[in-house]
Design a protein around this motif. Structure first.
Motif, PDB file in Angstrom:
ATOM      1  N   MET A 358       0.792  -1.227   0.000  1.00 31.27           N
ATOM      2  CA  MET A 358       0.000   0.000   0.000  1.00 31.27           C
ATOM      3  C   MET A 358       0.828   1.281   0.000  1.00 31.27           C
ATOM      4  O   MET A 358       0.382   2.292  -0.513  1.00 31.27           O
ATOM      5  CB  MET A 358      -0.945  -0.019   1.205  1.00 31.27           C
ATOM      6  N   ALA A 359       2.032   1.256   0.554  1.00 28.82           N
ATOM      7  CA  ALA A 359       2.830   2.482   0.570  1.00 28.82           C
ATOM      8  C   ALA A 359       3.696   2.602  -0.675  1.00 28.82           C
ATOM      9  O   ALA A 359       4.343   3.615  -0.882  1.00 28.82           O
ATOM     10  CB  ALA A 359       3.699   2.531   1.829  1.00 28.82           C
ATOM     11  N   LEU A 361       2.595   1.673  -3.992  1.00 33.44           N
ATOM     12  CA  LEU A 361       1.820   1.493  -5.225  1.00 33.44           C
ATOM     13  C   LEU A 361       2.453   2.251  -6.386  1.00 33.44           C
ATOM     14  O   LEU A 361       2.597   1.721  -7.487  1.00 33.44           O
ATOM     15  CB  LEU A 361       0.385   1.988  -5.016  1.00 33.44           C
ATOM     16  N   LYS A 362       2.857   3.484  -6.120  1.00 31.57           N
ATOM     17  CA  LYS A 362       3.394   4.327  -7.170  1.00 31.57           C
ATOM     18  C   LYS A 362       4.698   3.768  -7.731  1.00 31.57           C
ATOM     19  O   LYS A 362       4.941   3.816  -8.932  1.00 31.57           O
ATOM     20  CB  LYS A 362       3.653   5.720  -6.606  1.00 31.57           C
ATOM     21  N   PHE A 365       3.856   0.211  -9.459  1.00 36.86           N
ATOM     22  CA  PHE A 365       2.988   0.289 -10.634  1.00 36.86           C
ATOM     23  C   PHE A 365       2.909   1.730 -11.108  1.00 36.86           C
ATOM     24  O   PHE A 365       1.880   2.397 -10.940  1.00 36.86           O
ATOM     25  CB  PHE A 365       1.595  -0.239 -10.299  1.00 36.86           C
ATOM     26  N   GLY A 368      -0.091   3.116 -12.876  1.00 36.49           N
ATOM     27  CA  GLY A 368      -1.391   3.081 -12.226  1.00 36.49           C
ATOM     28  C   GLY A 368      -2.158   1.791 -12.436  1.00 36.49           C
ATOM     29  O   GLY A 368      -3.257   1.628 -11.927  1.00 36.49           O
TER      30      GLY A 368
END
Lengths: 501, 312
Positions: A358-359, A361-362, A365, A368
């Motif tokens: 979750m921290a 993601l960027k 991916f 997005g």
């Protein structure tokens, strides 16, 4: 006088299975009047499950519950309460903006003519109750204005006002300072004298030897053994808990620090911090000690941009950072393991693998678009590295034990590939085994060249893990100490005694 | 897949199938292809509108302005179509734009001003409604160009166009929630907003996007409706609000956020549509229909909980 030789409570051969896990396997536990029976075991050993069965919150698969020598055919929360069983959990159940007396009598208010609240009587009784525990608190204060320790006392008073004879205290000292712990123990001694039986769950071994009469060790849902505290020692208990000997509780070996990773100068926030300055170098573990409320957590939050700063500069790897917020902090390679794991760390109803990524993601991916294979792979890697158990990536994190939840939060930050870690109370409420693992892991991170700022209320942890130690007092840094400083000096400094260097 | 996990996963679908079976036994006409297509066509605008609500619910919020946005978008489309000489595609663009704008404002109120979502969107409910009334005045718009009406009445490959649009929306929303980082972030914000913030997620932006999506989908629903009815009045949107809340919840989306998805919302909406259709087929008085809807909504959720409890 109660018959001292007859147990208040016996739990015989209690078993309980959850899908995929035998949480309890024929566990026995008994409790005599005026006794403190300490229950220890690693996270996931079955302590909470056993207590929830006692409280009637879970149904048992097998075994019997015996109260005052009588086998109980039926068991549910109401019956447990009627038999004088009361639980004080880590999470308080008080209503923050109601006052002490109202909280103690919540749902059982004293009334006149069956309708009007009789505040006078409620305050009187609440007051004498608190008095009898040795903690005279103004019963007109709203609970939210009390400290954590006092709130806990109110919680205990509430249990006692319901004629509790069997009191279960779950990690009662995890949020308390040294002085508050002493007060709690004093209260416990008074309760013992009144014949109350206390089941005391703790991860802190030193407490066991101060307050405990007997200790029962659970491991993997089984009772490993019960000992008289006077006839055992810490080594034996640890061995029973983990099934292996933990030689090195604090693995830190000092190593050579490198460049400055994080430099904070003159940091202020509008309500708490005053002129906080310090630095952390790569390859270093820096301990931040101090009493609860001295501003350590606020320092961490301000660095991470969770709270705004009103003055001061923050330099990350030699570069001044003007504006900082959590997304920027993550980009710059800072990871914050928060003090309050449940509030700021985990997503309880999301699966393990989602929690881990979750921290990042960027980073993982950038376009997005999520790639579930990659998500599983990344999460799986850290779950394996940190030995999260059970290693079931689809399991919701709320069903993991505290220690494993903490590992998930660590995994979340590892996944972002940070260079600067802020660990705020990394091992609070965690059992010995998981604690040792997290310590070893922090040591490894530092040896690999990462910078670590560690906030801790446990002095042995500060002393054992830090290469350098800063001490905070009332919002300021009041001292800096090298490794090897003795405990007394740091305590004196943290308490605000002058002239520490 | 074991029977147990199958039941757990598809318990809501089971409720829908069960209901359909009962209706089919009572009136075999129910199972005619034309009737089934009719049901799905009727449900389509509601499903699209509910999809937006589902996303908002996932963040732990609620969008009470949805009905007004449907109205506003419909009236703006109607205005452009009948009161100007602009091309009909402009009507669609401006209607969708109005939805996005309403969502943007609600989103900013929730994310930046930190109003509770129910209050922010309740305000938007009245603002949107007032705006719609002001634009239209007292006279409904009607008589739209055929090209525009195709959106609501057209048939493509034997299937009504609204169904095609609904399927496309459902698919996109499904993929969005499951396979994009923004989708995952929406679940995270709903599951624990504090942890989301402390994990470096841009919670503000995520919330604003969420409400914009909700506004956009409500506007799209309004366009389909307008095209189908070939007329628009002031009351076109309001009846869609409560079902838009009920159907995701029937479909297992949690009102506290972090749990749920579009699949359940579709089933939830279909259950209600099937019920109304069945009661019409069975000639049940419309006086009793609302009573029955209430009953079935409660029963459907209860059945789901019961199955979960039995199989857990």
């Amino acid at each position: 006088m109660l018959a001292k030789d007859r147990p208040l409570l016996e739990m015989r051969g209690i078993s309980k299975a959850f899908p995929g896990v035998q949480a309890l396997d024929k566990v026995d536990l008994d409790l005599y009047p005026g006794e403190v029976h300490v229950l220890v075991g690693e996270n996931g050993a079955g302590k909470s499950t056993l207590m929830k069965i006692l409280a009637g919150a879970y149904e048992r698969d097998a075994g019997e519950i015996v109260i005052d020598g009588e086998v109980q055919a039926h068991w549910n929360p109401a019956l447990a309460k009627a038999h004088g069983i009361a639980m004080v959990y880590q999470e308080f159940t008080l209503v923050p903006y109601r006052n002490v007396a109202e909280n103690i009598f919540l749902g059982r208010e004293k009334t006149r003519a069956g309708f009007f609240l009789d505040k006078r009587v409620m305050h009187q009784e609440a007051h004498s109750l608190m008095e009898s525990m040795g903690v005279p608190i103004d019963t007109r204060l709203p609970v939210m204005e009390l400290g954590v320790a006092q709130q806990q006392m109110v919680e205990i008073a509430k249990a006692l006002s319901q004629e509790a004879r069997i009191l279960v205290l779950d990690e009662p000292t995890s949020a308390l300072t040294v002085r508050e712990i002493e007060q709690l123990f004093e209260t416990i001694r008074r309760l013992k004298a009144r014949g109350v039986g206390i089941i005391y769950i703790s991860h802190r071994l030193e407490e066991l030897f101060i307050i405990g009469d007997r200790v029962t060790v659970l491991r993997d849902g089984q009772r490993i053994g019960t000992r008289r505290v006077a006839e055992t020692n810490a080594d034996e208990v640890i061995k029973m808990m983990v099934g292996r000997e933990i030689k090195d509780l604090f693995p830190r070996r000092y190593c050579q620090p490198g460049e400055v990773a994080l430099r904070v100068q003159g940091l202020c926030t509008h309500d708490k911090l005053r002129d906080v300055s310090f630095e952390v170098r790569f390859g270093e573990i820096v301990g931040l000690a101090g009493l609860v409320g001295s501003g350590r957590t606020e320092t961490a939050r301000a660095i991470f941009g969770l709270d705004p700063r009103t003055a001061g500069t923050i330099e990350v790897m030699g570069k001044k950072v003007d504006h900082i917020d959590p997304p920027r902090a993550v980009e710059m390679g800072i990871g914050l393991l928060p003090e309050d794991r449940k509030r700021d760390g985990i997503f309880p109803i999301l699966p393990l693998q989602t929690n881990v990524v979750m921290a990042s993601l960027k980073q993982l991916f950038p376009r997005g678009i999520l790639n579930p294979k990659k998500e599983q792979l990344e999460a799986g890697k850290y779950v394996k590295q940190l030995r999260v158990s059970p290693p079931d990536l689809a399991r919701e994190v709320q069903y993991l034990s505290g220690g494993n939840q903490q590992k998930v939060v660590v995994a979340k930050w590892l996944c972002t590939g940070p260079k600067i870690f802020i660990f705020d109370e990394p091992t609070r409420g965690i059992d010995v085994g998981a604690k040792a693992e997290i310590h070893a892991f922090m040591d490894q991170l530092a040896n690999e060249g990462n910078a670590i700022l560690m906030i801790s209320s446990e002095l042995p942890e500060i002393l054992g893990m830090s290469d350098r130690i800063y001490v905070m007092h009332e919002g300021s840094i009041v001292g800096e100490f090298p490794r090897g400083t003795d405990a007394e000096e740091i305590i004196r400094c943290a308490m605000g005694a002058k002239a520490c260097k | 897949m074991t029977l147990k996990s199958f039941l757990l996963r598809f318990s809501r679908l089971l409720a829908l199938v069960l209901l359909s079976m009962v209706v089919a036994v009572l009136n075999p006409n129910f199972l005619k292809i034309s009737n089934l297509i009719n049901i799905v066509r009727q449900a389509s605008p509601q499903i699209i509108i509910s999809a937006g609500m589902t996303i908002v619910l996932l963040t732990g919020g609620i969008d009470l302005s949805i009905g007004s946005v449907v109205t506003l978008a419909s009236i703006i489309a109607g205005y452009v179509l009948t009161q100007t000489k602009l091309h009909w595609s402009i009507a669609i663009v401006s209607a969708l734009g109005s939805g996005l704008l309403c969502g943007l404002v609600s989103g900013i109120l929730v994310a930046k001003v930190k109003l509770p979502s129910a209050i922010a969107t309740y305000g938007m409910l009245w603002v949107g409604r007032g705006l719609a009334f002001a634009i239209m005045g007292a006279f409904p718009y009607f008589g739209f160009p055929n090209a525009f009406r195709y959106i609501g009445r057209g048939i493509l490959l034997g299937i009504p166009v609204p169904i095609w649009i609904m399927v496309a929306v459902a698919l996109v929303v499904y993929l969005f929630l499951k396979y994009t980082t923004l989708g995952k972030s929406i679940y995270a914000v709903g599951a624990n907003p504090y942890a989301a913030k402390a994990s470096g997620l841009r919670v503000d932006r995520i919330l604003i996007y969420t409400y914009m999506l909700s506004g956009l989908l409500a506007a799209l629903g309004g366009i389909i409706l307008t095209a189908r009815l070939n007329a628009v009045d002031q009351d076109i949107g309001a009846p869609f609000l409560l079902p838009a809340i009920a159907s995701p919840v029937m479909g297992g989306t949690s009102m506290t956020g972090g749990r749920g998805g579009i699949g359940g919302t579709i089933i939830g909406t279909l259950i209600m549509t099937v019920l109304v259709n069945a009661m019409n087929l069975l000639r049940i008085s419309s006086l009793w229909q609302q009573f029955a809807i209430g009953l079935v909504v409660v029963l459907a959720v209860w059945l789901d909980m019961w199955i979960k409890k039995k199989t857990a």
